[in-house]
Motif scaffolding. Structure first.
Motif, PDB file in Angstrom:
ATOM      1  N   PHE A 128       0.835  -1.208   0.000  1.00 38.26           N
ATOM      2  CA  PHE A 128       0.000   0.000   0.000  1.00 38.26           C
ATOM      3  C   PHE A 128       0.867   1.254   0.000  1.00 38.26           C
ATOM      4  CE2 PHE A 128      -2.007   3.439   2.375  1.00 38.26           C
ATOM      5  CZ  PHE A 128      -3.199   3.589   1.695  1.00 38.26           C
ATOM      6  N   ASP A 129       1.903   1.279   0.820  1.00 45.13           N
ATOM      7  CA  ASP A 129       2.787   2.450   0.869  1.00 45.13           C
ATOM      8  C   ASP A 129       3.476   2.685  -0.473  1.00 45.13           C
ATOM      9  OD1 ASP A 129       2.011   2.593   3.468  1.00 45.13           O
ATOM     10  OD2 ASP A 129       3.918   1.954   4.334  1.00 45.13           O
ATOM     11  N   TYR A 132       0.896   4.159  -2.819  1.00 43.25           N
ATOM     12  CA  TYR A 132       0.619   5.541  -2.431  1.00 43.25           C
ATOM     13  C   TYR A 132       1.758   6.459  -2.843  1.00 43.25           C
ATOM     14  CZ  TYR A 132      -0.767   9.458   0.534  1.00 43.25           C
ATOM     15  OH  TYR A 132      -1.134  10.704   0.989  1.00 43.25           O
ATOM     16  N   ALA A 136       0.032   9.028  -5.328  1.00 40.47           N
ATOM     17  CA  ALA A 136      -0.627  10.112  -4.597  1.00 40.47           C
ATOM     18  C   ALA A 136      -0.167  11.504  -5.030  1.00 40.47           C
ATOM     19  CB  ALA A 136      -0.431   9.921  -3.094  1.00 40.47           C
ATOM     20  N   GLU A 158      -6.792  11.364  -0.160  1.00 37.96           N
ATOM     21  CA  GLU A 158      -6.645  10.632   1.108  1.00 37.96           C
ATOM     22  C   GLU A 158      -7.836   9.718   1.349  1.00 37.96           C
ATOM     23  OE1 GLU A 158      -5.940  13.417   4.205  1.00 37.96           O
ATOM     24  OE2 GLU A 158      -4.046  14.154   3.352  1.00 37.96           O
ATOM     25  N   PHE A 161      -7.533   6.636  -0.889  1.00 34.30           N
ATOM     26  CA  PHE A 161      -6.558   5.660  -0.417  1.00 34.30           C
ATOM     27  C   PHE A 161      -7.014   5.013   0.892  1.00 34.30           C
ATOM     28  CE2 PHE A 161      -3.587   7.473  -3.467  1.00 34.30           C
ATOM     29  CZ  PHE A 161      -2.893   6.344  -3.860  1.00 34.30           C
ATOM     30  N   TRP A 165      -7.292   1.074   1.307  1.00 35.39           N
ATOM     31  CA  TRP A 165      -6.709   0.291   2.397  1.00 35.39           C
ATOM     32  C   TRP A 165      -7.782  -0.547   3.094  1.00 35.39           C
ATOM     33  CZ3 TRP A 165      -2.698  -2.011   3.919  1.00 35.39           C
ATOM     34  CH2 TRP A 165      -2.486  -2.354   5.245  1.00 35.39           C
ATOM     35  N   VAL A 181      -7.905   3.576  -7.588  1.00 36.41           N
ATOM     36  CA  VAL A 181      -7.811   4.710  -6.659  1.00 36.41           C
ATOM     37  C   VAL A 181      -8.147   6.013  -7.371  1.00 36.41           C
ATOM     38  CG1 VAL A 181      -6.268   5.952  -5.108  1.00 36.41           C
ATOM     39  CG2 VAL A 181      -6.107   3.476  -5.269  1.00 36.41           C
ATOM     40  N   PRO A 296       1.981   8.047   3.762  1.00 39.90           N
ATOM     41  CA  PRO A 296       1.127   6.855   3.646  1.00 39.90           C
ATOM     42  C   PRO A 296       0.774   6.244   4.987  1.00 39.90           C
ATOM     43  CG  PRO A 296       3.366   6.425   2.859  1.00 39.90           C
ATOM     44  CD  PRO A 296       3.255   7.892   3.043  1.00 39.90           C
ATOM     45  N   VAL A 299      -2.140   8.146   6.360  1.00 37.95           N
ATOM     46  CA  VAL A 299      -3.388   7.817   5.673  1.00 37.95           C
ATOM     47  C   VAL A 299      -3.909   6.469   6.152  1.00 37.95           C
ATOM     48  CG1 VAL A 299      -4.395   7.330   3.420  1.00 37.95           C
ATOM     49  CG2 VAL A 299      -2.783   9.214   3.676  1.00 37.95           C
ATOM     50  N   ARG A 300      -3.011   5.505   6.298  1.00 35.27           N
ATOM     51  CA  ARG A 300      -3.451   4.199   6.789  1.00 35.27           C
ATOM     52  C   ARG A 300      -3.994   4.302   8.207  1.00 35.27           C
ATOM     53  NH1 ARG A 300       0.203   0.970   7.873  1.00 35.27           N
ATOM     54  NH2 ARG A 300       2.129   1.927   7.123  1.00 35.27           N
TER      55      ARG A 300
END
Length: 385
Positions: A128-129, A132, A136, A158, A161, A165, A181, A296, A299-300
């Motif tokens: 995920f990172d 992103y 992003a 945001e 994402f 997630w 996304v 990231p 955001v998570r």
């Protein structure tokens, strides 16, 4: 984003021959480029032409030596990752120069960036990172072209994402995670409900440059669906079929939207009648604003916190519903109670006499009652004291 004159593309028939020389099938070529098999087939038949970084990656694969192994191809793709990551960190350089590669970096979200990621096993958070970090920064600039609001652009990316997630098992296996996304961010950014929020009732400060202000005003005057199609085709650099699929329209409808949007822009800004010039100006406008996305990990964390809050709210509502149901069952009657019968009028009774002198019949009745015996339980006589 748009086709670069510095990247020559072989003829359609030659593309198929070069692919076969590489011992690659259409499915393998599509997997390496991060597109569908139908897209590769349309490129080889000449119906469509790759654009932007898709074009560059396609040419590199076609002209690569046949002795290259898949590991070497992946290593070459990984070498481009720092350049793609740096695309979101240096908007000032894209504003000063006009080379084709800087135009690619400015608004393209790197739809083929997922193919540049190493194929080694990663944890969900690491994957995920990586997604992103690649998508992003540029995606925030694209969303700014759609809304004209810096804060809303960051919020849209945001939220997109965070949703990605939350649905990561679904997004991780999607053929185009960046497109997933991007579509989510665009939908959130163009939602008409934002106008009801107090923080978005007043316009933000426009760009500093007069040319940037004029172009942004023209974009915001377009209908949202035309604006989105123009940004995807002339800004991001998607092909016409991909643009039509993302906007949920047919390919002819998407083409008409692009043509009408270009005509509307050219009517107010004649110098942007050329598609290449319009593409560069969109890239320059997006790069002129120093828009930065959050980390990231942040955001998570916010996504997980939001999910926890919604889960707790759902549990609290369920408990409240169970309590109300139990209270209702406790207080509700458990047996049948017959309702009271409605009143009825009784006929045959003399009317009630008003107070006054007794009539003759009443006097006779009173005398008769007094003359009879008064002993026994049949009658009760008041005692006078």
């Amino acid at each position: 984003m748009t086709q670069s004159p510095a990247t020559p593309l072989p003829a359609p028939k030659e593309r198929r021959r070069l692919r076969e020389d590489q011992s690659l099938t259409q499915a393998e070529m599509a997997t390496r480029l991060g597109v569908s098999r139908a897209t590769v087939r349309s490129w080889e038949t000449g119906r469509t032409t790759p654009r932007g970084r898709k074009r560059e990656a396609y040419v590199r694969l076609l002209t690569a030596e046949p002795t290259h192994t898949p590991a070497e191809v992946n290593a070459r793709q990984q070498e481009t990752a720092p350049e793609l990551v740096g695309a979101g960190a240096g908007p000032a350089s894209a504003h000063k120069a006009r080379p084709a590669d800087s135009r690619e970096r400015s608004t393209g979200d790197g739809e083929s960036r997922e193919s540049a990621l190493p194929e080694s096993s990663l944890t969900p958070a690491q994957a995920f990172d990586a997604l992103y970090a690649f998508c992003a920064p540029a995606l925030v600039r694209q969303t700014y072209l759609l809304t004209g609001r810096r804060e809303l652009a960051r919020e849209s990316v945001e939220r997109a994402f965070q949703l990605a997630w939350h649905r990561w098992p679904e997004v991780a296996v999607d053929p185009d995670p960046a497109g997933w996304v991007r579509a989510t961010a665009y939908e959130y950014a163009l939602s008409p409900w934002h106008r009801l929020r107090p923080r978005y009732r007043h316009p933000e400060a426009p760009p500093a440059g007069a040319a940037d202000r004029a172009l942004l005003d023209v974009l915001l005057d377009l209908p949202p669906v035309y604006r989105r199609t123009l940004v995807l085709y002339d800004g991001v650099g998607l092909g016409l079929p991909e643009t039509a699929a993302e906007t949920e329209a047919s390919t002819p409808a998407a083409a008409n939207r692009v043509l009408h949007a270009r005509e509307a822009v050219a009517a107010r800004l004649p110098e942007l009648a050329v598609p290449e010039e319009l593409h560069w100006r969109l890239a320059e406008l997006a790069s002129s604003e120093r828009l930065r996305a959050a980390k990231p990990r942040t955001v998570r964390w916010y996504g997980e916190r939001r999910a926890q809050q919604w889960t707790r709210a759902a549990i609290a509502f369920t408990v409240l519903l169970i309590g109300v149901t139990a209270l209702t069952l406790r207080t509700a009657p458990d047996h049948y109670e017959a309702p009271l019968s409605p009143p009825e009028t009784i006929h045959g009774l003399p009317p009630r006499a008003a107070p006054g002198p007794l009539s003759g019949a009443e006097v006779k009745l009173r005398a008769k009652l007094k003359s009879q015996t008064v002993s026994g339980p049949e009658r009760l006589i008041p005692e006078f004291r």
